[in-house]
Design a protein around this motif. Structure first.
Motif, PDB file in Angstrom:
ATOM      1  N   ILE A 128      47.435 -21.883  76.538  1.00 39.75           N
ATOM      2  CA  ILE A 128      48.285 -22.052  77.714  1.00 39.75           C
ATOM      3  C   ILE A 128      49.482 -22.916  77.371  1.00 39.75           C
ATOM      4  CG2 ILE A 128      48.408 -23.039  80.031  1.00 39.75           C
ATOM      5  CD1 ILE A 128      45.416 -22.455  80.305  1.00 39.75           C
ATOM      6  N   PHE A 129      49.215 -24.023  76.676  1.00 32.00           N
ATOM      7  CA  PHE A 129      50.288 -24.977  76.408  1.00 32.00           C
ATOM      8  C   PHE A 129      49.921 -25.830  75.212  1.00 32.00           C
ATOM      9  CE2 PHE A 129      53.058 -28.629  77.369  1.00 32.00           C
ATOM     10  CZ  PHE A 129      54.226 -27.951  77.687  1.00 32.00           C
ATOM     11  N   GLY A 130      50.919 -26.129  74.393  1.00 30.97           N
ATOM     12  CA  GLY A 130      50.708 -26.968  73.231  1.00 30.97           C
ATOM     13  C   GLY A 130      52.028 -27.347  72.593  1.00 30.97           C
ATOM     14  N   HIS A 131      51.948 -27.798  71.359  1.00 36.25           N
ATOM     15  CA  HIS A 131      53.136 -28.289  70.668  1.00 36.25           C
ATOM     16  C   HIS A 131      54.205 -27.214  70.462  1.00 36.25           C
ATOM     17  CE1 HIS A 131      51.445 -32.203  69.976  1.00 36.25           C
ATOM     18  NE2 HIS A 131      50.311 -31.616  69.662  1.00 36.25           N
ATOM     19  N   ILE A 189      56.066 -26.845  73.666  1.00 36.68           N
ATOM     20  CA  ILE A 189      56.893 -28.034  73.886  1.00 36.68           C
ATOM     21  C   ILE A 189      58.153 -27.953  73.031  1.00 36.68           C
ATOM     22  CG2 ILE A 189      57.043 -30.516  73.412  1.00 36.68           C
ATOM     23  CD1 ILE A 189      54.324 -30.866  74.620  1.00 36.68           C
ATOM     24  N   LYS A 190      58.027 -27.514  71.790  1.00 35.81           N
ATOM     25  CA  LYS A 190      59.208 -27.372  70.931  1.00 35.81           C
ATOM     26  C   LYS A 190      60.217 -26.412  71.556  1.00 35.81           C
ATOM     27  CE  LYS A 190      58.503 -27.820  66.144  1.00 35.81           C
ATOM     28  NZ  LYS A 190      58.027 -27.266  64.869  1.00 35.81           N
ATOM     29  N   ILE A 191      59.716 -25.304  72.072  1.00 31.65           N
ATOM     30  CA  ILE A 191      60.606 -24.320  72.700  1.00 31.65           C
ATOM     31  C   ILE A 191      61.269 -24.925  73.931  1.00 31.65           C
ATOM     32  CG2 ILE A 191      60.743 -22.089  73.879  1.00 31.65           C
ATOM     33  CD1 ILE A 191      58.348 -21.203  72.055  1.00 31.65           C
ATOM     34  N   LEU A 192      60.482 -25.579  74.786  1.00 28.48           N
ATOM     35  CA  LEU A 192      61.049 -26.167  76.005  1.00 28.48           C
ATOM     36  C   LEU A 192      62.071 -27.254  75.688  1.00 28.48           C
ATOM     37  CD1 LEU A 192      57.884 -26.320  78.288  1.00 28.48           C
ATOM     38  CD2 LEU A 192      59.848 -24.778  78.511  1.00 28.48           C
ATOM     39  N   ALA A 210      60.246 -16.361  71.790  1.00 27.09           N
ATOM     40  CA  ALA A 210      60.327 -17.579  72.605  1.00 27.09           C
ATOM     41  C   ALA A 210      60.090 -17.250  74.072  1.00 27.09           C
ATOM     42  CB  ALA A 210      61.691 -18.243  72.421  1.00 27.09           C
ATOM     43  N   TRP A 211      60.744 -16.207  74.547  1.00 24.46           N
ATOM     44  CA  TRP A 211      60.606 -15.805  75.950  1.00 24.46           C
ATOM     45  C   TRP A 211      59.155 -15.458  76.263  1.00 24.46           C
ATOM     46  CZ3 TRP A 211      59.071 -11.269  78.335  1.00 24.46           C
ATOM     47  CH2 TRP A 211      59.344 -11.173  79.700  1.00 24.46           C
ATOM     48  N   LYS A 212      58.508 -14.717  75.364  1.00 26.90           N
ATOM     49  CA  LYS A 212      57.122 -14.289  75.590  1.00 26.90           C
ATOM     50  C   LYS A 212      56.178 -15.489  75.672  1.00 26.90           C
ATOM     51  CE  LYS A 212      53.571 -11.224  73.807  1.00 26.90           C
ATOM     52  NZ  LYS A 212      53.190 -10.283  72.758  1.00 26.90           N
ATOM     53  N   ARG A 213      56.364 -16.482  74.817  1.00 19.49           N
ATOM     54  CA  ARG A 213      55.496 -17.659  74.850  1.00 19.49           C
ATOM     55  C   ARG A 213      55.662 -18.432  76.163  1.00 19.49           C
ATOM     56  NH1 ARG A 213      56.489 -16.599  69.646  1.00 19.49           N
ATOM     57  NH2 ARG A 213      54.827 -16.905  68.129  1.00 19.49           N
ATOM     58  N   ILE A 214      56.902 -18.545  76.606  1.00 21.07           N
ATOM     59  CA  ILE A 214      57.154 -19.250  77.875  1.00 21.07           C
ATOM     60  C   ILE A 214      56.592 -18.452  79.048  1.00 21.07           C
ATOM     61  CG2 ILE A 214      58.954 -20.087  79.452  1.00 21.07           C
ATOM     62  CD1 ILE A 214      58.481 -21.806  76.894  1.00 21.07           C
ATOM     63  N   LYS A 215      56.814 -17.153  79.066  1.00 22.68           N
ATOM     64  CA  LYS A 215      56.306 -16.313  80.163  1.00 22.68           C
ATOM     65  C   LYS A 215      54.780 -16.332  80.209  1.00 22.68           C
ATOM     66  CE  LYS A 215      59.859 -15.383  82.237  1.00 22.68           C
ATOM     67  NZ  LYS A 215      60.014 -16.066  83.512  1.00 22.68           N
ATOM     68  N   ASN A 216      54.126 -16.254  79.043  1.00 24.17           N
ATOM     69  CA  ASN A 216      52.666 -16.320  79.015  1.00 24.17           C
ATOM     70  C   ASN A 216      52.176 -17.658  79.576  1.00 24.17           C
ATOM     71  OD1 ASN A 216      52.281 -13.782  77.933  1.00 24.17           O
ATOM     72  ND2 ASN A 216      52.141 -14.498  75.827  1.00 24.17           N
ATOM     73  N   ALA A 217      52.825 -18.738  79.192  1.00 24.15           N
ATOM     74  CA  ALA A 217      52.444 -20.058  79.703  1.00 24.15           C
ATOM     75  C   ALA A 217      52.619 -20.106  81.220  1.00 24.15           C
ATOM     76  CB  ALA A 217      53.262 -21.155  79.026  1.00 24.15           C
ATOM     77  N   GLU A 218      53.741 -19.600  81.706  1.00 28.74           N
ATOM     78  CA  GLU A 218      53.986 -19.609  83.154  1.00 28.74           C
ATOM     79  C   GLU A 218      52.907 -18.833  83.904  1.00 28.74           C
ATOM     80  OE1 GLU A 218      58.805 -20.083  83.621  1.00 28.74           O
ATOM     81  OE2 GLU A 218      58.012 -18.054  83.349  1.00 28.74           O
TER      82      GLU A 218
END
Length: 121
Positions: free
Chosen positions: A24-27, A30-33, A56-64
């Motif tokens: 869900i969330f990790g380092h 955080i680097k991307i954000l 990058a977009w996919k990692r953020i969307k998955n987290a959201e």
């Protein structure tokens, strides 16, 4: 007598995951954000991290989706191409995650000293 440097140390890496084992969330996120915060867009952030925009977009969307909270909002009222900024939720999540990482590292360091200092010094 010269001081002797330690040859070993403990390292820990933490992340948040759901019950299915999905990150869900990790380092990495955080680097991307942080890169988005610095550069103002997903595209510029991805370039600075030598990632594809899509990655990058996919990692953020998955987290959201897994958090059920938005991490990014458009700088210009929802129009595409205007850049992105972090939501208050994303900022709070990053702050708390980093505080947790600091605590885990402190506990790991103390535990290492307690259990290994005489064996591996």
């Amino acid at each position: 007598m010269p001081s002797k440097e330690k040859n070993t140390c403990v390292r820990s890496k933490i992340w948040l995951q759901n019950r299915d084992g999905d990150v869900i969330f990790g380092h990495g996120r955080i680097k991307i954000l942080k890169a988005i915060q610095k550069h103002g867009s997903i595209n510029a952030a991805a370039q600075s991290l030598n990632m594809s925009y899509r990655g990058a977009w996919k990692r953020i969307k998955n987290a959201e989706e897994r958090l059920d909270h938005p991490l990014l909002e458009s700088k210009i009222g929802g129009h595409s191409g205007g850049g992105s900024k972090l939501t208050p939720f994303a900022l709070e999540l990053m702050e708390r995650f980093e505080a947790m990482q600091e605590k885990v590292e402190l506990i790991a360091d103390c535990t290492y000293e307690e259990l290994f200092s005489d064996l591996l010094s």
